[in-house]
Write a protein that holds these residues in place. Structure first.
Motif, PDB file in Angstrom:
ATOM      1  N   ALA A   1     -19.927  68.370  -6.940  1.00 37.60           N
ATOM      2  CA  ALA A   1     -20.892  67.365  -7.375  1.00 37.60           C
ATOM      3  C   ALA A   1     -21.268  66.513  -6.161  1.00 37.60           C
ATOM      4  O   ALA A   1     -20.538  66.479  -5.164  1.00 37.60           O
ATOM      5  N   PRO A   2     -22.405  65.820  -6.206  1.00 40.04           N
ATOM      6  CA  PRO A   2     -22.840  65.033  -5.035  1.00 40.04           C
ATOM      7  C   PRO A   2     -21.795  64.056  -4.521  1.00 40.04           C
ATOM      8  O   PRO A   2     -21.722  63.801  -3.313  1.00 40.04           O
ATOM      9  N   ASP A   3     -20.977  63.484  -5.405  1.00 39.67           N
ATOM     10  CA  ASP A   3     -19.914  62.565  -4.989  1.00 39.67           C
ATOM     11  C   ASP A   3     -18.536  63.200  -5.089  1.00 39.67           C
ATOM     12  O   ASP A   3     -17.517  62.492  -5.110  1.00 39.67           O
ATOM     13  N   GLY A   4     -18.476  64.529  -5.141  1.00 41.85           N
ATOM     14  CA  GLY A   4     -17.207  65.210  -5.300  1.00 41.85           C
ATOM     15  C   GLY A   4     -16.353  65.176  -4.054  1.00 41.85           C
ATOM     16  O   GLY A   4     -16.830  64.922  -2.940  1.00 41.85           O
ATOM     17  N   LEU A   5     -15.067  65.455  -4.244  1.00 44.12           N
ATOM     18  CA  LEU A   5     -14.100  65.501  -3.156  1.00 44.12           C
ATOM     19  C   LEU A   5     -13.416  66.864  -3.133  1.00 44.12           C
ATOM     20  O   LEU A   5     -13.067  67.406  -4.183  1.00 44.12           O
TER      21      LEU A   5
ATOM     22  N   ASN B   1     -20.680  63.198   0.558  1.00 39.56           N
ATOM     23  CA  ASN B   1     -21.015  61.779   0.651  1.00 39.56           C
ATOM     24  C   ASN B   1     -19.948  61.057   1.464  1.00 39.56           C
ATOM     25  O   ASN B   1     -18.811  60.885   0.988  1.00 39.56           O
ATOM     26  N   PRO B   2     -20.251  60.606   2.680  1.00 43.53           N
ATOM     27  CA  PRO B   2     -19.208  59.967   3.507  1.00 43.53           C
ATOM     28  C   PRO B   2     -18.623  58.714   2.875  1.00 43.53           C
ATOM     29  O   PRO B   2     -17.474  58.352   3.158  1.00 43.53           O
ATOM     30  N   ALA B   3     -19.375  58.041   2.006  1.00 42.93           N
ATOM     31  CA  ALA B   3     -18.872  56.833   1.354  1.00 42.93           C
ATOM     32  C   ALA B   3     -17.729  57.133   0.390  1.00 42.93           C
ATOM     33  O   ALA B   3     -16.995  56.225  -0.006  1.00 42.93           O
ATOM     34  N   ARG B   4     -17.570  58.413   0.006  1.00 42.40           N
ATOM     35  CA  ARG B   4     -16.503  58.782  -0.927  1.00 42.40           C
ATOM     36  C   ARG B   4     -15.167  59.039  -0.229  1.00 42.40           C
ATOM     37  O   ARG B   4     -14.133  59.124  -0.889  1.00 42.40           O
ATOM     38  N   LEU B   5     -15.178  59.149   1.089  1.00 42.91           N
ATOM     39  CA  LEU B   5     -13.914  59.336   1.794  1.00 42.91           C
ATOM     40  C   LEU B   5     -13.117  58.031   1.802  1.00 42.91           C
ATOM     41  O   LEU B   5     -13.695  56.945   1.933  1.00 42.91           O
ATOM     42  N   PRO B   6     -11.804  58.108   1.640  1.00 44.72           N
ATOM     43  CA  PRO B   6     -11.002  56.883   1.711  1.00 44.72           C
ATOM     44  C   PRO B   6     -11.190  56.198   3.063  1.00 44.72           C
ATOM     45  O   PRO B   6     -11.273  56.846   4.105  1.00 44.72           O
ATOM     46  N   ARG B   7     -11.239  54.881   3.046  1.00 42.82           N
ATOM     47  CA  ARG B   7     -11.346  54.117   4.291  1.00 42.82           C
ATOM     48  C   ARG B   7      -9.976  54.080   4.970  1.00 42.82           C
ATOM     49  O   ARG B   7      -8.935  54.141   4.304  1.00 42.82           O
ATOM     50  N   PRO B   8      -9.956  53.965   6.314  1.00 43.93           N
ATOM     51  CA  PRO B   8      -8.665  53.941   7.016  1.00 43.93           C
ATOM     52  C   PRO B   8      -7.711  52.879   6.495  1.00 43.93           C
ATOM     53  O   PRO B   8      -6.495  53.115   6.426  1.00 43.93           O
ATOM     54  N   GLU B   9      -8.236  51.723   6.080  1.00 45.81           N
ATOM     55  CA  GLU B   9      -7.357  50.674   5.579  1.00 45.81           C
ATOM     56  C   GLU B   9      -6.742  51.030   4.227  1.00 45.81           C
ATOM     57  O   GLU B   9      -5.796  50.368   3.775  1.00 45.81           O
ATOM     58  N   GLU B  10      -7.260  52.079   3.579  1.00 42.88           N
ATOM     59  CA  GLU B  10      -6.694  52.529   2.311  1.00 42.88           C
ATOM     60  C   GLU B  10      -5.595  53.568   2.493  1.00 42.88           C
ATOM     61  O   GLU B  10      -4.945  53.967   1.513  1.00 42.88           O
ATOM     62  N   ASP B  11      -5.364  53.985   3.734  1.00 44.51           N
ATOM     63  CA  ASP B  11      -4.336  54.998   3.981  1.00 44.51           C
ATOM     64  C   ASP B  11      -2.942  54.532   3.576  1.00 44.51           C
ATOM     65  O   ASP B  11      -2.059  55.348   3.315  1.00 44.51           O
ATOM     66  N   ILE B  12      -2.751  53.235   3.508  1.00 43.97           N
ATOM     67  CA  ILE B  12      -1.452  52.709   3.084  1.00 43.97           C
ATOM     68  C   ILE B  12      -1.100  53.178   1.670  1.00 43.97           C
ATOM     69  O   ILE B  12       0.070  53.256   1.298  1.00 43.97           O
ATOM     70  N   HIS B  13      -2.116  53.515   0.891  1.00 37.77           N
ATOM     71  CA  HIS B  13      -1.899  53.990  -0.478  1.00 37.77           C
ATOM     72  C   HIS B  13      -1.801  55.511  -0.558  1.00 37.77           C
ATOM     73  O   HIS B  13      -1.670  56.063  -1.648  1.00 37.77           O
ATOM     74  N   LEU B  14      -1.881  56.176   0.593  1.00 32.85           N
ATOM     75  CA  LEU B  14      -1.948  57.635   0.614  1.00 32.85           C
ATOM     76  C   LEU B  14      -0.798  58.244   1.406  1.00 32.85           C
ATOM     77  O   LEU B  14      -0.980  59.207   2.146  1.00 32.85           O
ATOM     78  N   SER B  15       0.393  57.700   1.236  1.00 37.99           N
ATOM     79  CA  SER B  15       1.538  58.250   1.965  1.00 37.99           C
ATOM     80  C   SER B  15       2.198  59.397   1.213  1.00 37.99           C
ATOM     81  O   SER B  15       2.700  60.341   1.819  1.00 37.99           O
ATOM     82  N   GLY B  16       2.231  59.307  -0.128  1.00 34.80           N
ATOM     83  CA  GLY B  16       2.878  60.357  -0.919  1.00 34.80           C
ATOM     84  C   GLY B  16       4.367  60.475  -0.684  1.00 34.80           C
ATOM     85  O   GLY B  16       4.958  61.533  -0.904  1.00 34.80           O
TER      86      GLY B  16
END
Length: 248
Positions: A153-157, A220-235
């Motif tokens: 989709a246009p905003d898909g990941l 859509n580049p706006a759908r990529l997580p921002r670098p400051e959001e990486d803190i939530h993406l450690s897993g």
């Protein structure tokens, strides 16, 4: 032991098999990590916004290591799984899902080997490609990413894992084709170049993987997580001694 005998081993007996052995838990990777690898993929997509109404393509679904979680979670017919080995899906259904859940959720399965995600449909909100690019030359990665672009989709990941050149796989793979069960590495520059050629924006994210690096792609580049959001993406996974890095 024959392949048929291996396939009939119990889940507990399969724990000692080598990755790539013809048992549904081992063929897709270390059998002792079958549960963890599926759960981490599910957690990643939910963290990125996956909800039950979304449409997901599990690109290389294998033995539903992650698919069993997504099928239960997503609304009816919203899970699509693509693989070249029907026996893997069949064994996973028999041992993990059961026909009743299959009837309730009606997942859609596709079997072909040309790496064309768009043959599974279009308008996907998410595409997941765990440990596909780690066995593929740049030619297959490029074809796959172009298929992702057409299927999203246009905003898909789209999410995919990549082995980067390092101590375990020192050199970038310059060959072509599908090399499973061999593992190959690709540089960040190569992944960015192939993504751009496919009309996708891409960045690596720090979500935990014992062998590879997660990349996220979107038209859509706006759908990529921002670098400051990486803190939530450690897993991060705590208290799990088997979670060791290897390339097998």
């Amino acid at each position: 032991m024959s392949n048929s005998s291996i396939r009939n081993l119990s889940d507990a007996q399969a724990q000692s098999l080598r990755p790539g052995s013809e048992h549904y838990r081992a063929y897709v990777g270390p059998p002792q990590q079958y549960d963890l690898m599926g759960a981490t993929q599910f957690s990643l997509l939910v963290t990125l916004g996956l909800r039950e109404h979304h449409k997901l393509l599990d690109f290389g679904c294998g033995s539903l290591r992650a698919g069993r979680f997504f099928i239960l979670y997503l609304a009816r017919s919203n899970y699509h799984g693509l693989d070249i080995n029907p026996w893997l899906v069949e064994d996973a259904v028999r041992n993990q899902l059961g026909n009743d859940l299959l009837a309730i959720k009606s997942p859609q399965f596709h079997y072909f080997d040309d790496f064309r995600a768009d043959r599974c449909g279009t308008g996907f909100d998410f595409i997941l490609a765990q440990s596909i690019f780690s066995h593929a030359g740049a030619d297959i990665i490029e074809k796959s990413l172009r298929g992702f672009r057409a299927a999203l989709a246009p905003d898909g990941l789209a999410l995919a894992t990549v082995i980067q050149p390092g101590s375990e796989v020192p050199d970038e793979f310059l060959g072509s084709g599908w090399v499973y069960p061999g593992c190959v590495a690709h540089s960040p520059a190569t992944i960015q170049r192939l993504a751009s050629a496919a009309g996708l924006h891409a960045r690596a994210i720090p979500w935990l993987h014992p062998r590879q690096t997660w990349y996220i792609f979107s038209p859509n580049p706006a759908r990529l997580p921002r670098p400051e959001e990486d803190i939530h993406l450690s897993g991060t996974i705590l208290n799990e001694p088997s979670w060791q890095r290897s390339t097998t």
